[in-house]
Scaffold this active site. Structure first.
Site, PDB file in Angstrom:
ATOM      1  N   ASP A   1       0.811  -1.218   0.000  1.00 21.85           N
ATOM      2  CA  ASP A   1       0.000   0.000   0.000  1.00 21.85           C
ATOM      3  C   ASP A   1       0.844   1.267   0.000  1.00 21.85           C
ATOM      4  O   ASP A   1       0.665   2.153   0.850  1.00 21.85           O
ATOM      5  CB  ASP A   1      -0.940   0.013   1.209  1.00 21.85           C
ATOM      6  CG  ASP A   1      -1.742  -1.266   1.344  1.00 21.85           C
ATOM      7  OD1 ASP A   1      -2.078  -1.856   0.305  1.00 21.85           O
ATOM      8  OD2 ASP A   1      -2.023  -1.678   2.484  1.00 21.85           O
TER       9      ASP A   1
ATOM     10  N   GLU B   1     -11.120   0.827  -3.918  1.00 22.57           N
ATOM     11  CA  GLU B   1     -10.450   1.296  -2.707  1.00 22.57           C
ATOM     12  C   GLU B   1      -9.331   2.273  -3.077  1.00 22.57           C
ATOM     13  O   GLU B   1      -9.161   2.641  -4.233  1.00 22.57           O
ATOM     14  CB  GLU B   1      -9.874   0.110  -1.909  1.00 22.57           C
ATOM     15  CG  GLU B   1      -8.897  -0.742  -2.681  1.00 22.57           C
ATOM     16  CD  GLU B   1      -8.447  -1.977  -1.913  1.00 22.57           C
ATOM     17  OE1 GLU B   1      -8.956  -2.215  -0.800  1.00 22.57           O
ATOM     18  OE2 GLU B   1      -7.590  -2.711  -2.425  1.00 22.57           O
TER      19      GLU B   1
END
Length: 558
Positions: free
Chosen positions: A18, A193
């Site tokens: 991420d 997302e």
């Protein structure tokens, strides 16, 4: 060192998922998720986008970041790192995921600011609990906006939900005004997302991740003249992926999607991007990626960070300079910025003379004087045994990521247990359910301290009882040689030259996202436990991690 202008992916191998990237001047910073590991949020630094060193960690306050009891893969998710040019302050936005049961997702989002990248960081500012992967955007008119995935829990509604926009007031330290849904995705891949907002030439660009965190992952770009939308999708979407074909998986809760594995892709699981404009007036996206073991879909090293050079098209879209949408294993470096042929793999050679390497982190809480100290024995670190590695609470373990398929891990320790439930040694660790422990312990069968291997796999324990060895002096050097999907443990007494195998070669593929069902990666470390009276301790003299690539380079030099 020879010079090259090619960046090799991944730029941060091993468990570094991420990624978010930030430039301040000519310095680049990159933050990644830390999940149940403490301290929370690691920040790396680079000058060439190819080689990164750990600069600092953000969250050291255990009274705020309460990770005890956190089930993998909860904890700290997808931090955002920005710099406000008007106030010259750094901002971090982070999500603490508490619970995922029933797909309700109990989480809280916070913001923190600091005058320097090293802190001190402000007390966390509560933002919302509507979803995760929140990020902050500083507009050129002085306004600030938060974009978040709104996690929709309602039956009959599309999941996971929409990207929502909220204005943030730094003076009030709160969100203000209404919440606006601005996108339900730029593709039909689903699993929307990781929203980030950017602005260029009057356009607001919304970058998201779609297709899940696994083999259908992709970086998706939409744009609008108005920050509240409507947003149109780039016709090339996803602009970076490992699966460059269109498919429909909206409302599919499977985020791993192993069926979408593309054997022709140089890298897998490519998505979750973050954009940076370099000091050389070029553009890059850092993104999540993964490398499965050859011939499998098992990624023991976890989700990693890679990078692609981008260009703006004449009609204002952002595409890979290499062409197409398939993420590449290499990309061009910045113009006139030297990239030396140094390895991107981390080497640890810790002797515990004055400090503990900041790359050694601990699960579920900080390493403090209650269980770890350098003062008891100069040149050694003393670890007091607490709960077993199956625990999610008080675990005495220091570990760091494994970032190469072929790696040697070593430690040297002294330990004098008096009960079979006291253990200390070398650990390979994925999470509380999956680990391997080459340990010294008290063996009633041997009548003395023994050395043996214990295995945790999907919360079940096993022991290699036929391979235990008596070590009455309580001193041993333990080594693990990781060779792709297997590990061989060895040991020797201090001062000896030759290593002896302990136990068979052990398959470690169960410590992968695909087998364990998490989002982390393989870690290596050392630790102890004591289920007798919580009084025993082990002294560790050294801890080393050496990727085989580094060993081969050294052999060539000599």
């Amino acid at each position: 060192m020879t010079q090259s202008n090619i960046i090799q992916n991944p730029i941060l191998p091993g468990f570094t998922p991420d990624p978010v990237i930030l430039r301040v001047g000519k310095v680049y910073y990159l933050a990644t998720s830390t999940f149940h590991w403490f301290p929370g949020i690691q920040i790396f630094e680079s000058s060439d986008l190819a080689h990164w060193t750990l600069r600092t960690s953000v969250i050291h306050d255990a009274n705020f970041l309460k990770l005890k009891g956190t089930a993998t893969p909860c904890g700290v998710w997808a931090p955002d790192l920005t710099f406000d040019e008007r106030t010259q302050k750094f901002w971090i936005v982070m999500c603490q995921m508490h619970n995922m049961n029933g797909n309700l997702f109990d989480q809280d989002n916070y913001a923190m600011f600091a005058d320097t990248i090293d802190g001190p960081w402000s007390k966390p500012i509560y933002l919302n609990s509507i979803g995760f992967d929140a990020s902050l955007f500083h507009d050129d008119d002085g306004k600030h906006y938060l974009v978040t995935l709104e996690w929709d829990t309602r039956k009959g509604y599309q999941h996971p939900g929409a990207i929502v926009l909220e204005e943030f007031d730094p003076e009030q330290k709160s969100l203000v005004g209404k919440t606006t849904r601005i996108s339900r995705g730029g593709t039909d891949r689903g699993c929307l997302e990781a929203p980030h907002l950017y602005k260029r030439n009057g356009w607001y660009y919304l970058m998201t991740a779609e297709g899940g965190t696994g083999y259908g992952h992709g970086v998706v770009i939409q744009r609008s003249r108005n920050i509240q939308g409507p947003y149109e999708s780039d016709p090339m979407n996803p602009v970076i992926t490992s699966t460059p074909y269109k498919y429909f998986r909206r409302n599919d809760p499977d985020s791993l999607r192993i069926d979408l594995y593309n054997a022709k892709a140089p890298m897998q699981k490519c998505g979750h991007g973050s954009l940076v404009h370099t000091h050389t007036d070029e553009w890059y996206i850092v993104h999540l990626s993964a490398r499965p073991l050859p011939g499998t879909t098992n990624c023991t090293l976890g989700r990693e960070t890679s990078i692609q050079k981008m260009i703006w098209t004449d009609d204002g879209w952002l595409h890979m300079k290499s062409g197409g949408t398939l993420a590449q294993a290499t990309t061009e470096g910045m113009t006139n910025v030297e990239i030396k042929s140094e390895s991107q793999l981390q080497v640890i050679n810790e002797s515990f003379d004055t400090s503990i390497d900041q790359r050694l982190i601990s699960p579920y809480g900080p390493h403090d004087e209650s269980w770890v100290t350098l003062d008891a024995r100069p040149g050694w670190v003393r670890i007091y045994g607490r709960q077993s590695f199956f625990s999610r609470f008080d675990v005495s373990l220091l570990a760091t990521r494994i970032d190469s398929f072929q790696t040697t891990v070593e430690t040297s320790l002294e330990f004098h247990p008096i009960h079979y439930s006291q253990s200390a040694g070398l650990v390979l660790y994925y999470d509380d359910c999956n680990w391997l422990f080459a340990r010294l312990y008290y063996s009633e069968t041997l009548g003395t301290t023994g050395l043996a291997i214990m295995k945790g796999e999907k919360s079940q324990k096993d022991e290699y009882l036929l391979d235990r060895i008596a070590v009455p002096e309580g001193k041993a050097e333990i080594k693990a040689i990781i060779d792709y999907g297997e590990v061989q443990f060895s040991w020797r007494r201090p001062g000896e030259q030759d290593w002896q195998h302990i136990g068979p070669k052990i398959d470690i593929q169960y410590m992968s996202d695909e087998q364990a069902g998490g989002f982390t990666g393989l870690m290596a470390g050392f630790g102890a436990w004591d289920a007798y009276r919580r009084q025993s301790y082990a002294d560790f003299d050294s801890f080393k991690i050496t990727p085989k690539q580094i060993c081969d380079q050294f052999d060539e030099l000599i």
